[in-house]
Design a protein around this motif. Structure first.
Motif, PDB file in Angstrom:
ATOM      1  N   HIS A 108       0.695  -1.225  -0.036  1.00  0.00           N
ATOM      2  CA  HIS A 108      -0.176   0.059   0.003  1.00  0.00           C
ATOM      3  C   HIS A 108       0.842   1.286   0.034  1.00  0.00           C
ATOM      4  O   HIS A 108       1.904   1.292   0.682  1.00  0.00           O
ATOM      5  N   VAL A 110       1.420   5.316   0.866  1.00  0.00           N
ATOM      6  CA  VAL A 110       0.922   6.224   1.701  1.00  0.00           C
ATOM      7  C   VAL A 110       1.839   7.681   1.372  1.00  0.00           C
ATOM      8  O   VAL A 110       2.923   7.761   0.936  1.00  0.00           O
ATOM      9  N   ARG A 121      -0.351  13.049   6.704  1.00  0.00           N
ATOM     10  CA  ARG A 121      -0.298  11.583   6.389  1.00  0.00           C
ATOM     11  C   ARG A 121      -1.692  11.646   5.643  1.00  0.00           C
ATOM     12  O   ARG A 121      -2.808  11.351   6.094  1.00  0.00           O
ATOM     13  N   SER A 123      -3.688   8.539   3.505  1.00  0.00           N
ATOM     14  CA  SER A 123      -3.864   7.210   3.019  1.00  0.00           C
ATOM     15  C   SER A 123      -5.241   6.945   2.688  1.00  0.00           C
ATOM     16  O   SER A 123      -6.241   7.021   3.302  1.00  0.00           O
ATOM     17  N   ASP A 124      -5.373   6.778   1.351  1.00  0.00           N
ATOM     18  CA  ASP A 124      -6.877   6.505   0.869  1.00  0.00           C
ATOM     19  C   ASP A 124      -7.671   7.711   1.172  1.00  0.00           C
ATOM     20  O   ASP A 124      -7.562   8.914   0.627  1.00  0.00           O
TER      21      ASP A 124
END
Length: 148
Positions: A108, A110, A121, A123-124
């Protein structure tokens, strides 16, 4: 019949910029082939990076160039026309980082992004405010520096 023999010796490699980009993208190669397991693996070693980067020592026409065969560096035949003692600086500020979590076969991504003086940060669909100290210890895959 003449034979040529290979001789091992020290070698040097030089990379220098002739034009600095407005955005500098640095890719950190984290995948490698492991002959013992006969497969691709991921290097998880931490790579240190700074918030501010001075490219002057790596520019071909900078008076700060660090190699003797580059124009403007100590030992070259190029004359520096800048005033004595004045150092040339080509500063870049870290704007974002891509981190890969997982192994060499999947995972994944980030993103860490600076907005003003704050770091986030991403993430998705999740966005969270984090400190520079958290950012600097991420497992960087790509670094994006912006010219100042």
């Amino acid at each position: 019949k003449t034979s040529s023999r290979l001789i091992r010796c020290d070698a040097r490699k030089c990379l220098s910029f002739t034009r600095c980009p407005s955005i500098l993208c640095c890719h950190i190669q984290r995948r490698y082939y492991d002959p013992y397991s006969d497969r691709m693996e991921k290097c998880v070693q931490h790579v240190e990076f700074d918030e501010i980067l001075n490219l002057a020592p790596y520019c071909a026409y900078s008076s700060e160039a660090t190699t003797r065969w580059v124009a403007g560096s100590p030992g070259s035949h190029h004359r520096d026309s800048s005033p004595a003692g004045k150092r040339q600086r080509m500063l870049y500020r870290l704007g974002s980082i891509i981190e890969h979590r997982g192994n060499a076969h999947g995972g994944h991504y980030v993103c860490y992004r600076r907005f003003g003086s704050s770091w986030f940060r991403i993430s998705d669909s999740s966005v969270s405010l984090i400190s520079w100290n958290q950012v600097r210890f991420c497992q960087a895959y790509m670094l994006f520096y912006e010219a100042m």
